[in-house]
Write an enzyme that holds these catalytic residues in place. Structure first.
Site, short mmCIF file in Angstrom:
data_model
loop_
_atom_site.label_atom_id
_atom_site.label_comp_id
_atom_site.label_asym_id
_atom_site.label_seq_id
_atom_site.Cartn_x
_atom_site.Cartn_y
_atom_site.Cartn_z
N HIS B 11 0.86 -1.19 0.00
CA HIS B 11 0.00 0.00 0.00
C HIS B 11 0.90 1.25 0.00
O HIS B 11 2.03 1.22 0.49
CB HIS B 11 -0.96 0.02 1.19
CG HIS B 11 -0.29 0.38 2.47
ND1 HIS B 11 -0.18 1.68 2.91
CD2 HIS B 11 0.33 -0.38 3.39
CE1 HIS B 11 0.48 1.69 4.05
NE2 HIS B 11 0.80 0.46 4.37
N ASP B 198 0.64 8.71 4.42
CA ASP B 198 1.52 8.27 5.49
C ASP B 198 2.28 7.01 5.11
O ASP B 198 2.33 6.63 3.93
CB ASP B 198 0.73 8.11 6.79
CG ASP B 198 1.61 8.44 7.98
OD1 ASP B 198 1.71 9.61 8.33
OD2 ASP B 198 2.23 7.51 8.51
N THR B 199 2.88 6.41 6.14
CA THR B 199 3.66 5.18 6.03
C THR B 199 3.21 4.25 4.90
O THR B 199 2.02 3.95 4.78
CB THR B 199 3.50 4.41 7.37
OG1 THR B 199 3.73 5.32 8.44
CG2 THR B 199 4.46 3.26 7.45
N VAL B 200 4.17 3.79 4.10
CA VAL B 200 3.89 2.77 3.08
C VAL B 200 4.27 1.40 3.63
O VAL B 200 4.98 1.31 4.64
CB VAL B 200 4.69 3.04 1.78
CG1 VAL B 200 4.40 4.43 1.25
CG2 VAL B 200 6.19 2.83 2.01
N SER B 256 -0.79 2.32 8.79
CA SER B 256 -0.52 3.65 8.25
C SER B 256 -1.52 4.61 8.88
O SER B 256 -2.54 4.19 9.42
CB SER B 256 -0.69 3.60 6.72
OG SER B 256 -0.30 4.81 6.13
#
Lengths: 371, 371
Positions: B11, B198-200, B256
């Site tokens: 993602h 945000d965070t992958v 995320s």
């Protein structure tokens, strides 16, 4: 207010305490308890009181925290420290922080600031700061930041271990007959009597029945610069949650021992979760330590697991407040102090594993009820 | 080997994806899946394959990781990144790391080195390195370390937010009538269409049925230097555990969203624990996300909770291996890609919350079964 409902417990590390040094460790645990209890009597919060207790432990040169911290491979002090407030459930931590005398006060500040709500534009306040950024934060808050902090004891330990380490490295690269004496390359650091103490910590209950926990550490000797230890990690070094119902007791726990093992098992949270939903503090602490630490699938390739836990549980019933304390450790020893508001001075002692059992494979358990 | 038992899902952040940018996000998710699947087909491990997938996401300028990372208040890139191996249960992470193109490869290296056992004198290898110490480790391992890394996109975003932040700060210190236009001081960053991802992350299953998870992030825009985000924190950003029995499924999860909320709820571990002991992946993910994230006592003072989870579950039965995928998010959108070894190309799409519900208060859920 019933003064007996105030409670503080501290420890100066689960590790290997030389018998000759017992009076020094006991004295510092006593001072930490007295300091925290004085604040609790003034109706200061649990969070402030555990912070003050750990600051006393950090100021002592005999502990591996603050001033007495182990040095990194490069000979620097880098501290980890954290607090958790059982009332707000806020957590504050610093990691790999250099040049600050009391890292626990910085962690406390980070937890306190979260109570102020978000920053402009809805930016969430940080709960964990590390390295140079953490140091910059200290400067902006007027914490005294020095270029480096070295205690004589830590420097002596550093030189001793650095020499041992270099000999051990040499032995791996040299043909067998050229290797130095095997006594110098012992792979079992736990046997190095008196040289290894880990994370210190404190748990307490204030006049409102709030609980809090705090922990601080200089990390393992000769650690890699930038290595984050359990005292900086959410769920590993400390945990605190107030009582919310009859079936959900208040709990505060701090851990100590081999850092990576405490992290992999998130030991403070794991123990707290078990304690919180059980009526039997000592029984639940013993079974969770045995099954989820010594028997953890995360540590299945580790021969010896060195850890210690100090935990309190609060229970409100019709007759008033009740505080229960329990501790367990698989390290050779753990130095502990505790007192309630009705005591004039704390109980301080070194809990030791039986000589007949092997550290890292067996554990001992103790407890106390205050009400 | 049945190629269909290989599986990768990635993602590109739970956040707010502008509709115009959808093709860019989908393309990078596709490339990440293809890269990981190529390795899985060569019988590379789950851990290597998720690392490669996340490296592709880090190299894309549109993601908030690696090259496209948000900048700190001082205009620097500081990355967080972690991997977890379901087979060995080793975790590796870097935090607040500057100047390295692919932080995920450093986290992978730290996890791999733990397989080599302890260092001389029984010193445990570090699992988490931060700041300058992490950068020194990179230099010692021949990772390319530059003085700073800035993408054009990140620099533009930085300038935009810095200006907004300064206006917002001004509005707090100035009398009301002198405050700038309230549009510029919106307290709801989630509304800033296209600016916040945000965070992958990535989760996968290899030819031996091992699972692994990896996550990477540049953190929140204008973050405090040294702020540690969930992608560096054990249990928050990623989690993976192999199947160990019929009742304990294999699971890998990545998270995320708003970092501090993912940390306070240890969301990756919390979801994994729930999924692992349930027969129903989507049902358990929905209930744990609803009760332990949106309804968490740790976030009780937070109005809106922004998070997303991508998780897989493996089940071995007599007829072969079965992999199930599920995702959920309370952010406006989440860009996802997945494929199994029998597919020629991945499925890529942007999952969106219904226009009728409020982001941060409601969630959406999706899933896919491969066998």
């Amino acid at each position: 207010m019933d003064k007996r409902s105030l409670f503080i417990a501290v420890h100066a590390g689960a590790g290997t305490h030389a018998k000759d040094n017992e009076p020094i460790y006991k004295a510092v645990c006593k001072a930490a308890c007295m300091q925290a209890m004085a604040l609790l009597q003034e109706r200061k919060s649990a969070l402030e009181s555990v912070t003050a207790a750990v600051a006393v432990l950090e100021d002592a040169e005999c502990t591996n925290a603050g001033l007495g911290s182990n040095l990194t491979m490069e000979g620097k002090v880098e501290c980890d420290s954290s607090v958790m407030d059982g009332k707000t459930l806020f957590f504050g931590a610093v990691g790999a922080l250099s040049g600050v005398k009391n890292p626990i006060k910085v962690a406390h500040r980070l937890a306190e600031e979260q109570k102020l709500g978000p920053l402009p534009l809805g930016r969430v306040r940080p709960s964990i700061l590390v390295g140079n950024g953490a140091q910059d934060f200290c400067k902006s808050c007027d914490f005294d930041v020095r270029s480096n902090m070295l205690s004589k004891t830590a420097f002596k330990t550093y030189n001793r271990y650095k020499r041992k380490y270099q000999l051990a490295e040499l032995s791996l690269t040299q043909p067998k007959k050229m290797r130095p004496n095997s006594n110098d390359t012992s792979s079992d650091w736990s046997r190095d009597e008196g040289g290894v103490q880990d994370t210190v910590g404190a748990v307490c209950v204030d006049h409102e029945g709030n609980v809090a926990a705090a922990s601080s550490s200089g990390g393992i000797w000769l650690k890699h610069s930038g290595r984050l230890g359990p005292a900086a990690i959410y769920g590993a070094g400390c945990w605190a949650q107030n009582q919310v119902s009859a079936s959900k007791a208040g709990v505060a726990a701090v851990t100590s021992g081999c850092g990576e093992h405490l992290i992999q098992t998130l030991l403070a949270k794991t123990c707290s979760d078990a304690i919180r939903s059980s009526a039997d503090l000592s029984g639940s602490l013993a079974s969770v330590f045995r099954d989820d630490f010594l028997g953890s699938e995360f540590l299945r390739n580790t021969d010896k697991k060195f850890g210690g836990v100090l935990a309190i549980k609060t229970n409100l019933d019709g007759s008033g407040r009740e505080v229960e304390l329990s501790w367990t450790h698989s390290t050779a020893s753990m130095c502990i102090g505790y007192m309630d508001g009705g005591n004039k001075s704390p109980s301080v002692f070194v809990s030791r594993l039986d000589d007949s059992v092997i550290p890292g494979k067996s554990y001992t358990l103790g407890g106390h009820m205050a009400s």
